[in-house]
Design a protein around this motif. Structure first.
Motif, mmCIF file in Angstrom:
data_model
loop_
_atom_site.group_PDB
_atom_site.id
_atom_site.type_symbol
_atom_site.label_atom_id
_atom_site.label_comp_id
_atom_site.label_asym_id
_atom_site.label_seq_id
_atom_site.Cartn_x
_atom_site.Cartn_y
_atom_site.Cartn_z
ATOM 1 N N GLU A 15 4.291 -4.861 -0.555
ATOM 2 C CA GLU A 15 3.471 -4.499 -1.701
ATOM 3 C C GLU A 15 3.162 -3.002 -1.702
ATOM 4 O OE1 GLU A 15 0.014 -6.944 -1.503
ATOM 5 O OE2 GLU A 15 1.076 -8.785 -2.042
ATOM 6 N N LEU A 16 3.041 -2.437 -2.896
ATOM 7 C CA LEU A 16 2.674 -1.031 -3.004
ATOM 8 C C LEU A 16 1.222 -0.831 -2.585
ATOM 9 C CD1 LEU A 16 4.250 0.153 -6.376
ATOM 10 C CD2 LEU A 16 5.254 0.127 -4.091
ATOM 11 N N HIS A 17 0.947 0.326 -1.968
ATOM 12 C CA HIS A 17 -0.421 0.651 -1.573
ATOM 13 C C HIS A 17 -0.815 1.994 -2.189
ATOM 14 C CE1 HIS A 17 1.462 3.380 1.254
ATOM 15 N NE2 HIS A 17 1.971 2.402 1.980
ATOM 16 N N LEU A 18 -1.980 2.500 -1.801
ATOM 17 C CA LEU A 18 -2.500 3.723 -2.403
ATOM 18 C C LEU A 18 -1.568 4.920 -2.206
ATOM 19 C CD1 LEU A 18 -6.330 3.632 -1.627
ATOM 20 C CD2 LEU A 18 -5.238 3.523 -3.869
ATOM 21 N N GLY A 19 -0.867 4.964 -1.074
ATOM 22 C CA GLY A 19 0.071 6.061 -0.848
ATOM 23 C C GLY A 19 1.184 6.070 -1.878
ATOM 24 N N SER A 264 0.577 1.528 5.531
ATOM 25 C CA SER A 264 1.795 0.778 5.813
ATOM 26 C C SER A 264 1.849 -0.478 4.979
ATOM 27 C CB SER A 264 1.846 0.411 7.305
ATOM 28 O OG SER A 264 2.858 -0.535 7.561
ATOM 29 N N LYS A 265 3.044 -0.773 4.433
ATOM 30 C CA LYS A 265 3.236 -2.030 3.717
ATOM 31 C C LYS A 265 3.050 -3.217 4.640
ATOM 32 C CE LYS A 265 6.702 -0.368 0.398
ATOM 33 N NZ LYS A 265 8.138 -0.396 0.061
ATOM 34 N N SER A 266 3.583 -3.089 5.850
ATOM 35 C CA SER A 266 3.580 -4.211 6.777
ATOM 36 C C SER A 266 2.180 -4.639 7.185
ATOM 37 C CB SER A 266 4.399 -3.875 8.027
ATOM 38 O OG SER A 266 3.826 -2.774 8.710
ATOM 39 N N LEU A 267 1.238 -3.709 7.123
ATOM 40 C CA LEU A 267 -0.133 -4.035 7.513
ATOM 41 C C LEU A 267 -1.035 -4.331 6.316
ATOM 42 C CD1 LEU A 267 -0.630 -1.323 10.271
ATOM 43 C CD2 LEU A 267 -0.091 -3.736 10.587
ATOM 44 N N GLY A 268 -0.449 -4.288 5.098
ATOM 45 C CA GLY A 268 -1.212 -4.607 3.914
ATOM 46 C C GLY A 268 -2.307 -3.627 3.589
ATOM 47 N N ASP A 269 -2.146 -2.383 3.982
ATOM 48 C CA ASP A 269 -3.187 -1.375 3.765
ATOM 49 C C ASP A 269 -3.411 -1.111 2.282
ATOM 50 O OD1 ASP A 269 -1.992 0.193 6.629
ATOM 51 O OD2 ASP A 269 -4.074 -0.409 6.398
ATOM 52 N N THR A 270 -4.649 -1.219 1.857
ATOM 53 C CA THR A 270 -5.062 -0.820 0.507
ATOM 54 C C THR A 270 -4.023 -1.155 -0.549
ATOM 55 O OG1 THR A 270 -4.274 1.417 1.013
ATOM 56 C CG2 THR A 270 -6.619 1.001 1.282
ATOM 57 N N GLY A 271 -3.552 -2.409 -0.544
ATOM 58 C CA GLY A 271 -2.557 -2.847 -1.508
ATOM 59 C C GLY A 271 -3.093 -2.763 -2.924
ATOM 60 N N LEU A 272 -2.252 -2.318 -3.862
ATOM 61 C CA LEU A 272 -2.691 -2.174 -5.242
ATOM 62 C C LEU A 272 -3.063 -3.507 -5.864
ATOM 63 C CD1 LEU A 272 -0.255 0.537 -6.646
ATOM 64 C CD2 LEU A 272 -2.474 0.810 -5.552
ATOM 65 N N ALA A 273 -2.317 -4.557 -5.545
ATOM 66 C CA ALA A 273 -2.623 -5.875 -6.105
ATOM 67 C C ALA A 273 -4.004 -6.343 -5.651
ATOM 68 C CB ALA A 273 -1.551 -6.879 -5.694
#
Length: 291
Positions: A15-19, A264-273
């Motif tokens: 999933e996309l995150h803030l970065g 990181s995507k793998s850690l689910g950081d600040t996911g946009l969803a």
């Protein structure tokens, strides 16, 4: 006046995150300010980790942000034949070689070397460089292993490639987000050792695909994260070898987590969803990333 062309090129392996939001929105801002165009590219050569479900999520997040793009969208997985043709050229020019060592064999080789007092060189990411043993294999032995379906990857012979171009490499790097001033950066592809440019079953790698795509899509400005700054040296080398045009680059700041590490995507950081589900708006996202 030449039309400037920017691109945002996510990999649908999470999933996309803030970065990612920052990079996408910055590219949109710069394209609009310059009267240029903005392309979306889906970098999905990793056919194991990239999925249609993740791609659908990426597109949904971008649409929610108000991110628009020109059609058609280039999906790397649909262009393996183009990458194969370029790889075949590098093979004919004797600039790549099949590398057969497994990760375990690499670790053992390096451990044995270090036991004998040699500090093994590492790339800018801290990963040990690939040993040069495979380059010494006779052609007959290489062909035998390939014919027997031994696992291998195609690696760029960086020393031979640097020698072939016969000159120093630089790239034009913008100094800030205004893209008003550039500085010349020395490209150091040798710092990465013999990088992978393709695998047996996938005729490309990130480095090879990205320079081919940027050329085919006439990308004039590559705006991406600071974590890819050093890797630009490898891509400049490939551009020179293949006679491809050189974009101008800007490697923007990274959006870091509360612990100071890269998201990181793998850690689910600040996911946009997740942020959207929690009630955040696109304007909130812009403020969170400093735009």
């Amino acid at each position: 006046m030449t039309l400037l062309t920017f691109r945002f090129a996510p990999s649908p392996n999470g999933e996309l995150h803030l970065g990612h939001a920052y990079s996408a929105l910055l590219n949109r801002k710069l394209a609009k300010a310059s009267g240029g165009s903005l392309l979306l590219r889906i970098e999905d050569i990793d056919t194991t980790r990239c999925t249609p479900q993740f791609e659908a999520g990426v597109l949904a997040d971008l649409k929610w942000l108000g991110f628009g793009w020109e059609e058609p969208v280039r999906r790397q997985s649909e262009h393996f034949a183009e990458y194969q043709a370029v790889l075949d050229r590098l093979i004919r020019d004797d600039l790549v070689y099949p590398a057969f060592m497994s990760r375990g064999e690499i670790r053992a080789f390096i451990a044995d070397s270090e036991k004998r007092g040699r500090d093994w060189p590492r790339d800018p990411d801290g990963v040990p460089l690939y040993p040069s043993a495979d380059k010494a294999l006779p052609v007959r032995e290489r062909k035998r292993r390939v014919a027997e379906n031994a696992p291998f990857a195609w690696r760029l012979d960086v020393a031979a490639a640097v020698s072939r171009i016969g000159k120093g490499l630089t790239w034009a790097e913008f100094t800030d987000e205004t893209l008003s001033t550039t500085r010349s950066v020395e490209a150091r592809p040798q710092d990465w050792g013999d990088v992978i440019v393709a695998r047996r079953d996938i005729p490309t790698s990130y480095h090879l695909a990205v320079v081919i795509d940027d050329a085919l899509q006439a990308i004039s400005h590559v705006v991406r994260g600071q974590d890819l700054f050093s890797a630009t040296g490898v891509q400049r080398l490939l551009q020179e070898l293949l006679g491809l045009p050189q974009p101008a680059y800007f490697h923007h700041r990274l959006i870091l987590g509360s612990d100071g590490r890269k998201l990181s995507k793998s850690l689910g950081d600040t996911g946009l969803a997740k942020l959207r589900d929690a009630g955040a708006s696109p304007d909130d996202i812009g403020r969170m990333v400093g735009l």
